[in-house]
Write a protein that holds these residues in place. Sequence first.
Motif, PDB file in Angstrom:
ATOM      1  N   GLU A 137     -44.280  38.299 -61.433  1.00 22.08           N
ATOM      2  CA  GLU A 137     -45.537  38.028 -60.746  1.00 22.08           C
ATOM      3  C   GLU A 137     -46.668  38.876 -61.295  1.00 22.08           C
ATOM      4  O   GLU A 137     -47.736  38.966 -60.710  1.00 22.08           O
ATOM      5  N   VAL A 156     -49.853  40.137 -63.259  1.00 21.82           N
ATOM      6  CA  VAL A 156     -51.079  39.438 -63.643  1.00 21.82           C
ATOM      7  C   VAL A 156     -51.090  39.172 -65.149  1.00 21.82           C
ATOM      8  O   VAL A 156     -51.709  38.212 -65.620  1.00 21.82           O
ATOM      9  N   SER A 163     -49.933  35.720 -66.145  1.00 24.48           N
ATOM     10  CA  SER A 163     -50.891  34.625 -65.978  1.00 24.48           C
ATOM     11  C   SER A 163     -51.853  34.506 -67.147  1.00 24.48           C
ATOM     12  O   SER A 163     -52.566  33.512 -67.281  1.00 24.48           O
TER      13      SER A 163
END
Length: 544
Positions: free
Chosen positions: A477, A479, A482
């Motif tokens: 998860e 950042v 992403s």
Amino acid sequence: MQKTLTTRNRFRTHRLWLSLAAALLGVFAGYSVGRVSIRHSVEEHLSDYAERVMQRNEELGAEIAQVLTEAQRSTFVPCSDQDIYLLRRLTFAARFLKDVGRLQGNDFLCSATIGKLPAGIPLQSPDATLRSGYKVFHNHPLELPVGARGEIVAAGSADAVLSPDIYADFSQQPYQLAVGIPEWLNTSHLARAAATPSGGNASILRKPLTGIQDTATLPPGVLGSKGVVRIGDRIYCSRCSSNYAVCAAASIAVPEIWKSHQPLLLGYTVTGTLAGFSCAVGILLIGNQRRSHSNQLRRAILMGQLSVVYQPIVELVGHRIVGAEALSRWTDEDGESIRPETIIALAEAEGFVSEITRFVLTRAMEEIRPILENQPNFRLSINLAPSDLADPRLLLLLDERLTGGPVKAANIAFELPERATSVREVAVAAIRRLRDRGHAIFIDDFGTGYSNLAYLTELHVDGIKINRSFIATIGTESVTASIVPQILAVARALDLSVVVQGIEREDQASYFAADATRILGQGWFFGLPVPAQGLAYLCAEKSE
């Protein structure tokens, strides 16, 4: 006659005793000089180790100061969409930070990786308050991932969470490393002071890696001490930043010194025995053995003692090997294997990195010829240093080696580190010259330096290699994970090829396989760097 024989026997006896004395003196001198020399060499290594760590601390301190200052200057509403975008931009650009967050008083409100919290979460009491006003929290609980802890530095309305990998590349057995804040740089007593000896040095910046010790075990007075000191059965060398409140201490156990240098100490003793009373000659020989790494590396280049290994670059579907990255390898004159990044850094510092580039290029072009017989489209990637871009000898070498041989310009690609493109005019001109000759150009470790969308359009490169730090976050998860789709989108928009570095697991390879027509893979999952014969074998095996 008898008197003469007696005199001769007496002289012979004297010479025998003198020879024995000289031999014993040689043993003692060789052993003593050996211990002194080895100890001096270890102390130099220890001092260099602490100095290199301190340079990393300077970079870390400068980054923390810059990020927190920029975060505090924000005019956005705290934790608004604009503010969180700013925090994410700062986090993405940072080398040593894991997260950047927003504070109100002592309450944690939001961060780049977590976003906005429903309600503020109070931080624990700081472990240290520095003279600069910065507050430092050691081993503080983090919101994500659950149960994780980290080092936090806060100032005003912003805080930064340090990456756990700051010192990952400094683990070096049998040396141990400790990084911390000595009490004399702290305006308040550390919460952990009770766990340290009276008057000792406590640390709130440490990384529990193999070979890196908790500074709570350091003897009093080590952090911030000058020179090399011996305490108990260990020797220590400490370096403190002149700009930031942090010190580093490197140490090694004295028994470990003699354990790891037994063959060398024996060599000194044997040399002393053979030299006898010629201690001056022995000392000269010892002095000759103390060679600098830079001179050793120069000799290795001249004598062709560097080697080249190749890490496969594969298609993600079928794992067919379509290329390889050439990497230099070197074992110094003491038998120590030197890391590739150390070789390049040393050569760049001494101004002869272009010689290594030309050596690797020449050797690699010779060694891949057998592969090109079966794979004419095989592409070899060569790393270029910033100084190579302005080196006319590189172009002359290419013109000479590519004339009439089996290796064509299309078989040779060049990888430029992002820092090599910081001088835009030089980079654009060099890339144009190489591409005009038919070579493909890739930006190496994309996402960690200077390059952005506008910059890529000016450089006119053929592709990018995504830095391994992004790949490590796939499936998490973080950042950072992403960011990967955004990088791929940029590559598609500019019609750039992509090589994904650092693939170590099947799930990472599968993540990129959907767009395999444009993406190639490289990493331990597909193969470690191997000599040319091993690469030829792998290529033949994958083609069957």
